[in-house]
Design an enzyme around this catalytic site. Structure first.
Site, short mmCIF file in Angstrom:
data_model
loop_
_atom_site.label_atom_id
_atom_site.label_comp_id
_atom_site.label_asym_id
_atom_site.label_seq_id
_atom_site.Cartn_x
_atom_site.Cartn_y
_atom_site.Cartn_z
N ASN A 128 0.81 -1.23 0.00
CA ASN A 128 0.00 0.00 0.00
C ASN A 128 0.84 1.27 0.00
OD1 ASN A 128 -2.37 -1.59 0.15
ND2 ASN A 128 -2.09 -1.77 2.38
N ARG A 129 2.05 1.17 -0.47
CA ARG A 129 2.97 2.31 -0.51
C ARG A 129 3.29 2.87 0.87
NH1 ARG A 129 2.27 4.73 -6.50
NH2 ARG A 129 2.28 2.66 -7.39
N VAL A 130 3.05 2.05 1.89
CA VAL A 130 3.45 2.47 3.24
C VAL A 130 4.87 1.91 3.46
CG1 VAL A 130 2.80 2.52 5.68
CG2 VAL A 130 1.03 2.41 3.93
#
Ligand SMILES: Cc1cc2nc3c(=O)[nH]c(=O)nc-3n(C[C@H](O)[C@H](O)[C@H](O)COP(=O)(O)O)c2cc1C
Length: 148
Positions: A128-130
């Protein structure tokens, strides 16, 4: 650029001191380098002040280069225009003849730069692009985490 030296003093690369990048570095001696490992979603980023490596260190690395690369460095006024491919081949043939039977010396306009790390950042891609970002800053280089 090829990384040709990596230790606590920084990241070293070699180039032509008359090239566009060298002229930019002489005017503003700061640079950043990123080593990407795209397949594993990782990168390491380093930035800081740039200095020329000593002529002795350049000579040490120069001696390890293949002869063809040494001749190529003499043949190329890097970043400056040339009429065509043929003109480059002629320049190479000229230096080949000039140094025939002799060691090829370090060209006067050629040598290394070292980027001394002021900021080092390790990046790991996550779902999640975290992503993970861990930064270390001179002089103590104590790691701390950044939001992605
Ligand atoms: C894989 C790869 C490695 C390269 N390594 C170097 C290098 O170590 N030194 C160098 O001067 N140019 C290297 N180059 C060429 C540079 O990318 C660049 O074209 C050249 O240095 C001229 O840049 P400038 O005109 O901005 O100064 C490399 C290019 C590639 C694709």
């Amino acid at each position: 650029m090829l990384c040709k030296g990596l230790d606590e003093r920084g990241v070293v690369f070699y180039t032509n001191y008359g090239s566009d990048k060298a002229r930019a570095l002489e005017a503003n001696p700061r640079a950043a380098v990123t080593f990407p490992w795209i397949a594993i979603h990782r990168q390491v980023h380093v930035r800081g002040a740039v200095t020329r490596v000593s002529p002795a260190e350049t000579a040490e690395y120069w001696a390890l280069r293949p002869r063809g690369s040494q001749l190529g460095a003499w043949a190329s006024d890097q970043s400056r225009p040339v009429a065509d491919r043929r003109a480059m081949a002629d320049r190479f043939a000229e230096v080949e003849a000039r140094f025939e039977g002799a060691d090829v010396p370090v060209p006067p306009e050629w040598g290394g730069y070292r980027i001394a790390p002021e900021v080092v950042e390790f990046w790991q891609g996550r779902e999640n692009r975290v992503h993970n970002r861990v930064r270390l800053v001179a002089p103590d280089f104590v790691p701390f985490r950044l939001q992605p």
